[in-house]
Each structure stands twice: as C-alpha cells, then as structure tokens.
Design an enzyme around this catalytic site. Structure first.
Site, mmCIF file in Angstrom:
data_model
loop_
_atom_site.group_PDB
_atom_site.id
_atom_site.type_symbol
_atom_site.label_atom_id
_atom_site.label_comp_id
_atom_site.label_asym_id
_atom_site.label_seq_id
_atom_site.Cartn_x
_atom_site.Cartn_y
_atom_site.Cartn_z
ATOM 1 N N VAL A 35 56.420 14.736 55.416
ATOM 2 C CA VAL A 35 57.731 14.127 55.199
ATOM 3 C C VAL A 35 57.915 13.023 56.228
ATOM 4 O O VAL A 35 57.797 13.250 57.438
ATOM 5 C CB VAL A 35 58.863 15.178 55.348
ATOM 6 C CG1 VAL A 35 60.228 14.500 55.265
ATOM 7 C CG2 VAL A 35 58.741 16.254 54.280
ATOM 8 N N ALA B 280 58.579 12.061 61.559
ATOM 9 C CA ALA B 280 57.857 12.642 60.425
ATOM 10 C C ALA B 280 57.451 14.064 60.788
ATOM 11 O O ALA B 280 57.556 14.473 61.945
ATOM 12 C CB ALA B 280 56.614 11.821 60.113
ATOM 13 N N LYS B 281 57.017 14.816 59.830
ATOM 14 C CA LYS B 281 56.439 16.135 60.100
ATOM 15 C C LYS B 281 55.569 16.527 58.926
ATOM 16 O O LYS B 281 55.816 16.095 57.794
ATOM 17 C CB LYS B 281 57.561 17.173 60.256
ATOM 18 C CG LYS B 281 57.166 18.360 61.096
ATOM 19 C CD LYS B 281 57.252 18.048 62.582
ATOM 20 C CE LYS B 281 56.796 19.207 63.419
ATOM 21 N NZ LYS B 281 57.032 18.945 64.848
ATOM 22 N N GLY B 282 54.548 17.327 59.204
ATOM 23 C CA GLY B 282 53.679 17.804 58.141
ATOM 24 C C GLY B 282 53.573 19.312 58.178
ATOM 25 O O GLY B 282 53.880 19.941 59.196
#
Ligand code: NAD
Length: 435
Positions: A78, A123-125
């Site tokens: 995201v 962001a992050k995953g």
C-alpha cells in the site's frame, strides 16, 4: 466510510466517540486523523485526499514448496502517499496480516516521515504467511516472487521497502537482488535495513530503540524527572525493546521488567539487560527460563508502578479494558499502534504523558533515510555520525510535537498528527492537483 457520512461528520465536529475502533487499525488511525483535521480546519477535499491511500497493490504469489507442491500466498503493498517524496515502509510477514492493517501502517509511515522531516511518503507491505512454518528456501522463493511481482512499484525514486515484523536483512538482500536482476544493475538504494556489506548503514539495527531512548529522556526532562534510578518496564524484547532497555540502562535508568512472547520477567533491583540479551540470543530469541527474575504476566507488566512504560511488542496492548491499570508517568511507544483510541482517552484523563508511536519509533525510518542517502552518495558514514544525527533529529521532532501539543492543548499524539498533517497538506497545496 466517506467524509460525508453522518457518522463521519459526528466524529469530525464533536469529541471522538468511544467505539471499538481498535479492532480495525485503519479506523483507529482515522479517528486520530479526524481530531487533528478538525483542529487544523482542514479543507474537506484535502481531508479526503490525505485519508485515502494513493495506491493499493494486491498480488498473488505462487511458491513451489519444498514438497514440490505449489502453494498460493497473498501479498500487499500500500502506497499511502508520495507527496513529500518516494514512499517508504517495511514489509510484514504474518499469518494474520490484512489489508486494513497494512493501510493503517502505510499512513502512519507518511505521518512519521513528516514528523522527523525526512523527504519520504508512506507505504507498507505485507504477505499472509507463517514464516515459522516455512524453510529458508521457501521464504526465499516467496520473497523473490513478491519482489518480482512488485518490481514496477519498487525503486529508489519510487517506493523503498524495509524490514518489519518477521522480515530481516536477509530478506532485504533477496529483494535487492531480485529488483537488481529486473533492472539489470545493482541498486542498493531500493531497500533499507539491508546487510552492511550490501550498502546497509551503521546504527540501523539499533536506530528504533535508540530513538525510543532519546524521546524518553526528552520527556523526562520536560516533566522534571530524574533519569538516574528512574524505573522502566519494557514490553517486547526484540529489536526495538531490547535495544531501548539496554540504552536506557546505560543512561542510568533501572529497567525492572521486560517481557516477550514467553511472558514477563521482573526484578525490583533492576534486570541485567546485557545478560538477558545474551540469554535470548542463545535461546532462540526467547527469554523462556531466564533465571535471575521473577516471572510476571503481560498484564502485570503493563500495570507496574514504574516511571516509564515502553510497549515495544505489538498493537493494541493498552486499550479501554486495561488503560485504567497503567501507573507509569510516561508511555514511550516503541511499537506501532500499542494504544487504542479508547486507551488514549483514559490515559489522557489520568494525565499520563504518551509519546506516540509516530514520534517514538521514528528513529528506524530516520536511519533508513540516512542509509538511502549513503547508498545514493556511495559514501558511508561512521556509526558515531549516524547516532549524532539521529539524536539531533529525534530531539527536534520531540520538541516540535511537544510544543504543538501545548499550543493546541491536546495530547502529544494529536499534536503529532496535527504537525504531520499540516506539513503534508502544505506540500499538497503547493503541488496542487494534477489534472
Ligand atoms: P521483533 O520481532 O524483533 O520483536 C518483537 C518482540 O515482541 C519479541 O520479543 C516478541 O517475543 C515480543 N512479543 C510478541 N508478542 C508479545 C506479547 N503478546 N507480549 C509480550 N511480548 C510480545 O520486532 P521489532 O522489530 O522489535 O518490532 C516491535 C514493534 O516495533 C512492532 O510494532 C514494529 O512494527 C515496531 N517498529 C519496529 C521498527 C524496527 O526498526 N524494528 C521500527 C518502527 C516500529
């Protein structure tokens, strides 16, 4: 939920409602965002823009397991915002990762970078998997396919991953290699938190815990508390918690309790943190069976009569269910999201000073920024230089947030959101809306 929903309007124009939003981390973020937006009198359009993730990627990851069978995994990335620069954020591997959690963590990254004045977006995953049940080869195949699927998303000028829960420098090395194969050149700046031999930074491993130490000392100074002999309890004894406990001890604090998944460990005379770090390392990253302490439960640790409580494990540890039991004067949030909005309200009424996660654990992304700068310069700094610059930036961020909170007569968490949202909103105003 849309801005025009009657329910949203209620949140926006009145004190935040008491609801079980902590069950959904994105809602928990939005609840704080709403209060800050109201203080800033944020334009409705800007509100919608800043609360909405810019891009959400969901990717199917086929992996050939060691048995020869193919197993499908689901992965997310995201990008919450790239207004201030390329987006930045870790990747989490866990069986219960979900999109709302990744969206919340991505937006926290946006606010965190703005607070410490790092020119990144958020962001992050995440990948739904259980790394404990996977072999090293399976984890490598999963990581490489996730990175290959997202090769167009990642990039040193676009989106830069880092480790988070259950991912480490080896996983960053595999992402670096997979991305480099895809672009046909070695590109160390595509990830941070990688091994030093591949362009990692001195001091990155300790950075988050060090930042927790710096802001905790700054808070003690503001409250006129004496550092020497002050008592500390730390929940979580991983990368963040063990380093924070160790550095606070070096500053003269007495760490009387720590915990990990195996339980809590208490010694009223102060724990030997160095010995516990060595014990945990020899014992498969677990304190189970550590001899020189009295066993306590996690709930007991959170309720100890201490000066500082540092939750450094996971989300939703201090909630409306148990916040009234907390006796610490300062809470220093090493973990992301350890306090729910319901917990926040109780702590605010009690007058507890909460140093919010988006400030307290921003040391990690600050040194990730240093790592990215060093990779792009091809010139590497000494550990001393990294630490001095980190301390300076964390101290300034603490003062900025504290002053902002005082100015609006709100908690430090809301002060942090106000500061961060204003910075990003001002940048958005200058950039304008591309059409
Ligand atoms: P880690 O996996 O190294 O350590 C987590 C620790 O928490 C372990 O000791 C584990 O046993 C313990 N733990 C888990 N569940 C627990 C429970 N119920 N009670 C007590 N202890 C429990 O992870 P980490 O890198 O130290 O990250 C911890 C938190 O800090 C996470 O919320 C993470 O998102 C956040 N954070 C980490 C960094 C970083 O640079 N590592 C940066 C910013 C934020």
């Amino acid at each position: 939920m849309k801005f025009n929903d009657p329910h949203r309007k209620a949140i926006y124009s009145e004190p935040a409602p008491i609801k079980r939003s902590h069950e959904n981390p994105f809602e928990a973020m939005v609840e704080r965002f709403d209060i800050a937006a109201r203080i800033l009198e944020l334009d409705e359009g800007f509100y919608e823009y800043l609360v909405t993730p810019a891009r959400v990627h969901i990717t199917a990851i086929p992996v050939v397991m060691d048995s020869g069978k193919i197993k499908m995994f689901e992965g997310y990335r995201v990008i919450h915002s790239d207004i201030l620069g390329p987006s930045k954020g870790g990747i989490r591997y866990a069986p219960d990762v979900n999109l709302d959690e990744v969206k919340a963590l991505a937006s926290w990254m946006t606010w965190k970078c703005a607070i410490v004045d790092v020119p990144f977006g958020g962001a992050k995953g995440g990948v739904i998997c259980n790394p404990r049940e996977m072999s090293g080869r399976e984890l490598e195949r999963l990581t490489r396919r996730y990175a290959a699927n997202l090769a167009d998303v990642f990039g040193p000028d676009k989106d830069i991953p880092a480790p988070d829960m259950n991912t480490n420098e080896q996983i960053m090395a595999w992402i670096l290699d997979t991305y480099s194969m895809s672009v046909k050149r070695t590109e160390p700046a595509v990830v941070t938190g990688k091994p030093i031999s591949l362009g990692g930074s001195q001091g990155r491993r300790e950075a988050t815990g060090r930042g927790v130490m710096t802001v905790t000392l700054a808070a003690m100074e503001r409250l006129n508390m004496q550092v020497a002999g002050s008592t500390v309890a730390v929940q979580g004894f991983g990368n963040v918690g063990s380093v924070a406990a160790d550095l606070l001890t070096q500053q003269g604090c007495k760490v009387v309790a720590v915990s990990d998944v195996s339980g809590g460990y208490y010694n009223e005379n102060g724990l030997d943190i160095q010995a516990m770090i060595a014990y945990s390392a020899e014992n498969g990253n677990s304190l189970e069976g550590y001899p020189d302490a009295q066993p306590i439960t996690n709930d007991e640790l959170l309720a100890l009569e201490v000066d500082v409580l540092a939750p450094c494990a996971k989300e939703d540890q201090i909630t409306s269910q148990n916040a009234h039991t907390v006796k610490a004067k300062i809470i220093s949030e090493g973990a992301n999201g350890p306090t729910s909005p319901g917990g926040d309200r109780i702590l605010a009424e009690k007058g507890t000073l909460v140093i919010p996660d988006i400030l307290a654990n921003a040391g990690g992304v600050t040194v990730s920024y240093f790592e990215w700068v060093q990779d792009r310069q091809g010139y590497f700094w000494t550990k001393d230089r990294v630490e001095r610059r980190l301390d300076r930036m964390m101290r300034k961020a603490f003062d900025d947030v504290y002053d902002r909170a005082q100015q609006h007569d709100v908690t430090m968490r809301i002060g942090a959101y106000v500061l961060a949202i204003k910075k990003v909103a001002d940048a958005l105003k200058l950039r304008g809306i591309y059409a």
